[in-house]
Design an enzyme around this catalytic site. Sequence first.
Site, PDB file in Angstrom:
ATOM      1  N   ASP A  24     -46.731   4.488 -56.761  1.00 48.58           N
ATOM      2  CA  ASP A  24     -45.653   4.097 -57.675  1.00 48.58           C
ATOM      3  C   ASP A  24     -45.561   2.573 -57.670  1.00 48.58           C
ATOM      4  OD1 ASP A  24     -43.356   3.601 -59.073  1.00 48.58           O
ATOM      5  OD2 ASP A  24     -42.015   4.703 -57.709  1.00 48.58           O
ATOM      6  N   GLY A  49     -48.157  -2.231 -50.990  1.00 53.13           N
ATOM      7  CA  GLY A  49     -47.954  -1.290 -52.098  1.00 53.13           C
ATOM      8  C   GLY A  49     -47.988   0.189 -51.768  1.00 53.13           C
ATOM      9  N   ASP A  77     -34.415   1.980 -44.503  1.00 52.77           N
ATOM     10  CA  ASP A  77     -34.301   0.692 -45.193  1.00 52.77           C
ATOM     11  C   ASP A  77     -34.497  -0.438 -44.187  1.00 52.77           C
ATOM     12  OD1 ASP A  77     -33.776  -1.292 -47.022  1.00 52.77           O
ATOM     13  OD2 ASP A  77     -31.586  -1.007 -46.975  1.00 52.77           O
ATOM     14  N   GLN A 186     -34.001  -1.523 -20.636  1.00 52.67           N
ATOM     15  CA  GLN A 186     -33.068  -0.772 -21.474  1.00 52.67           C
ATOM     16  C   GLN A 186     -32.013  -1.650 -22.143  1.00 52.67           C
ATOM     17  OE1 GLN A 186     -31.829   3.113 -19.469  1.00 52.67           O
ATOM     18  NE2 GLN A 186     -33.015   2.172 -17.828  1.00 52.67           N
ATOM     19  N   ASP A 195     -30.826  -5.730 -30.269  1.00 57.02           N
ATOM     20  CA  ASP A 195     -30.822  -4.527 -29.426  1.00 57.02           C
ATOM     21  C   ASP A 195     -29.545  -3.709 -29.595  1.00 57.02           C
ATOM     22  OD1 ASP A 195     -32.529  -3.253 -27.415  1.00 57.02           O
ATOM     23  OD2 ASP A 195     -30.827  -3.551 -26.060  1.00 57.02           O
ATOM     24  N   ARG A 223     -41.161  10.830 -34.028  1.00 56.65           N
ATOM     25  CA  ARG A 223     -41.838  10.027 -33.018  1.00 56.65           C
ATOM     26  C   ARG A 223     -40.831   8.940 -32.666  1.00 56.65           C
ATOM     27  NH1 ARG A 223     -43.188   4.287 -32.570  1.00 56.65           N
ATOM     28  NH2 ARG A 223     -45.135   4.101 -31.421  1.00 56.65           N
ATOM     29  N   ASP A 225     -39.625   5.719 -31.222  1.00 56.71           N
ATOM     30  CA  ASP A 225     -40.200   4.420 -30.897  1.00 56.71           C
ATOM     31  C   ASP A 225     -39.584   3.870 -29.609  1.00 56.71           C
ATOM     32  OD1 ASP A 225     -41.758   2.031 -31.844  1.00 56.71           O
ATOM     33  OD2 ASP A 225     -39.768   1.097 -31.856  1.00 56.71           O
ATOM     34  N   GLU A 253     -42.609   7.102 -27.510  1.00 53.89           N
ATOM     35  CA  GLU A 253     -43.552   6.058 -27.096  1.00 53.89           C
ATOM     36  C   GLU A 253     -43.019   5.418 -25.813  1.00 53.89           C
ATOM     37  OE1 GLU A 253     -45.020   1.627 -28.432  1.00 53.89           O
ATOM     38  OE2 GLU A 253     -43.000   2.357 -28.760  1.00 53.89           O
ATOM     39  N   ASP A 325     -51.071   0.089 -33.009  1.00 55.00           N
ATOM     40  CA  ASP A 325     -50.751  -0.962 -32.041  1.00 55.00           C
ATOM     41  C   ASP A 325     -51.944  -1.447 -31.235  1.00 55.00           C
ATOM     42  OD1 ASP A 325     -48.043  -1.175 -32.672  1.00 55.00           O
ATOM     43  OD2 ASP A 325     -47.475   0.438 -31.309  1.00 55.00           O
ATOM     44  N   ARG A 376     -54.250  -2.262 -39.243  1.00 56.97           N
ATOM     45  CA  ARG A 376     -53.446  -1.591 -40.273  1.00 56.97           C
ATOM     46  C   ARG A 376     -54.115  -1.819 -41.628  1.00 56.97           C
ATOM     47  NH1 ARG A 376     -47.832  -3.605 -37.447  1.00 56.97           N
ATOM     48  NH2 ARG A 376     -48.200  -2.550 -35.475  1.00 56.97           N
TER      49      ARG A 376
END
Length: 689
Positions: A24, A49, A77, A186, A195, A223, A225, A253, A325, A376
């Site tokens: 699209d 794209g 988003d 953490q 964070d 998944r 992250d 992960e 990665d 990528r």
Amino acid sequence: MTSAQDFKKQVIYQIVTDRFYNGDTSNDNPPQSAGLFDSTQTNWQAYWGGDLAGILQKMSYIKGMGVTAIWISPTVDNENKNLNSTLPISAPYHGYSARDFMRVEEHFGDISNSWTAFDNMVAAAHQNGIKVIVDWANNHTNYNGGGEYGALYNNGVFMASDSNDPNGYFHHNPGIADFNDRYQLQYFTLESLEDLNQENTTIDGYLKAAIHQFQTHGADGFRLDAIKHVTWGWEYSLANSVFNQAPAFLYGEWYSNDQYDPLYHDAYKFANKSGISELDFGLNTAVRDVFASNNNFSEIDGTISTENSNFTWNNDLVTFFDSHDESRMLTLNNNNNRLQEAMAFLLTCRGIPVILYGDEQYLHNDTSGGNDPYNRIWMKSFDTTTTAYQLINKLASLRQSANDALAYGGFQQRWINGDVYIYERKFFNDVVLVAINKNDTTGYAISGLFTALPSGTYSDYLGGLLGGSNLTVTTGSGGNNPANNFMLPAHTVAVWQAVGTPAAPEVGSIGPTVGQPGMNVTIAGKGFGASIGQVLFGTTAAATQSWSDTSVTFTVPKVGNGIYQVQLKNTTGTAGNTIQFTVLTGQLIPVTFTVNNATPTTLGDYIFLTGSTIELGNWSTTFDTAIGPMLDPNYPNWFLNVSLPAGTQVQFKFIKIAANGTVTWENGANHQYTVPSSGTAYVNVNWQY
Ligand code: NOJ
Ligand code: NOJ
């Protein structure tokens, strides 16, 4: 389609949505984030794209490869601004820089951030028997040193940013300096990404509502992250809230959960208790070392045997050798034979295999060592005739439908040298034997091989695609039948298999692995029979929601909390093998405990929490069974976030577990606390001397 909770029969195809296919063009350069698109595809940090419509349009290509699940890069988003307006484009085309978890990124969907393209893509995937796994990065929002400075929105309504955070939605700590420090991991900042504070009631509710929204829109799994960087205890409650919403499979992960990592023990404890499986980084390294760098097969063999002894649900580990990665294997060693051998290994090994998009087309870009972002690549060909594409198809069908040993079976090495690895997967009488010779020029004579395959002659399941031929087996004893001597030519993979007929229920899977009474859980395997039998927690039978010969969904009965060996009986009362499941006391919410002025400790000693329910370890006192280690940034005060059963009264105490395992209890009566029915909470007490 099998239930979404059982992923062991799936083969996952990992897609970086922006780099796959442009379905699209109207979303290429959307007004709210104009200027982040590069139509020349020369700036590797720009959007190129690819979008959700593109994945939809390539669904028959994906299905034709035999994969049964796709893992797509985060679709929420993402931040709208260039990170630094004086530099060339630096855009979150990868998806790991959220601004609004409630909406779909305009470059991937449409310029109104609506769900239409996502819904259409999911519908097409499901029509083709393909499950959708969404990458979920809820450790952080976006870059805090430029662009939108970490800004977070709730369906378009501003919530906070790095410099405007009156309600404490973010941690605002420095960057992580010590990646072996549990507290920094953490609570500090990863890669300058703002964070999130998951213990804040608003953020806790927001993130759970957002992931539920993806489930409502058809996501079958997530998944997760950077799970080592999200508050560990909180993640137990995230998993529980996802499983309460709808069937799902979760894997995280935890970089890097290999046996050499100082936090390896924490990594497998988390996988064994949280309900969240993990990507298998240990095997990732071993496969790359062996197939690309030509290390001996003993490295893979040792890794599997160590991990299998530590991970309770090792068939749920998610295995991969390439990812977004790290450099692609073809960059490390431009040898298609080796890539195919590694694929064949992964697809027949224990664990749920992931194929990175483009590997089946032998794509790689070796700029700067082929690392991020050069791994990528743009998916510039969709050729369905490549050997790799055919190979994935054949082995996916073996895993999905032909032989349960790949999904549910054990793993046993049968013959090994530096170049040759022969191993067996076995689930009751279902057997798959795989032989790999990775040497590109030298064949090996194989003698003294034993197998659980019954006597007979077996043709190569791959039909000679990677050079395999027949195997003849004669009768031996004790599940060790001799194979006739044979020659395994250079760069060959052969797969031989046999399927048995069950005499009793054969249970291979339970999912999720943890839940409270009332949650629906699925057991999978074979030989359950067509008529309804029983699922037993001790002597208590669970109510069954559905029953077939291969899959049973039941509701966790109202039994006491704890670890159970669940057993399935067929309609005539024949019992199957047991499988482990943890019954929680109730739905989980996060509670943060602080104990002030704890008993003196020396290096290697830790304070843990233990208490009256399974969520608190049922008064147990070992590293694996008590809750902790707690964190001590304000030594000698220690704190820890823990997920506890909502609305339940619990008793607890703090203990010291010394480096040598010696346990010291605090004195006095047990502490007592009633967990609120929702939200998040804090408990603060003094160590009792
Ligand atoms: C790990 C992801 O795989 C990586 O690509 C990303 O940059 C970081 N987590 C931060 O989200
Ligand atoms: C044994 C411990 O010694 C004690 O301190 C604790 O209160 C109980 N377990 C739990 O009731």
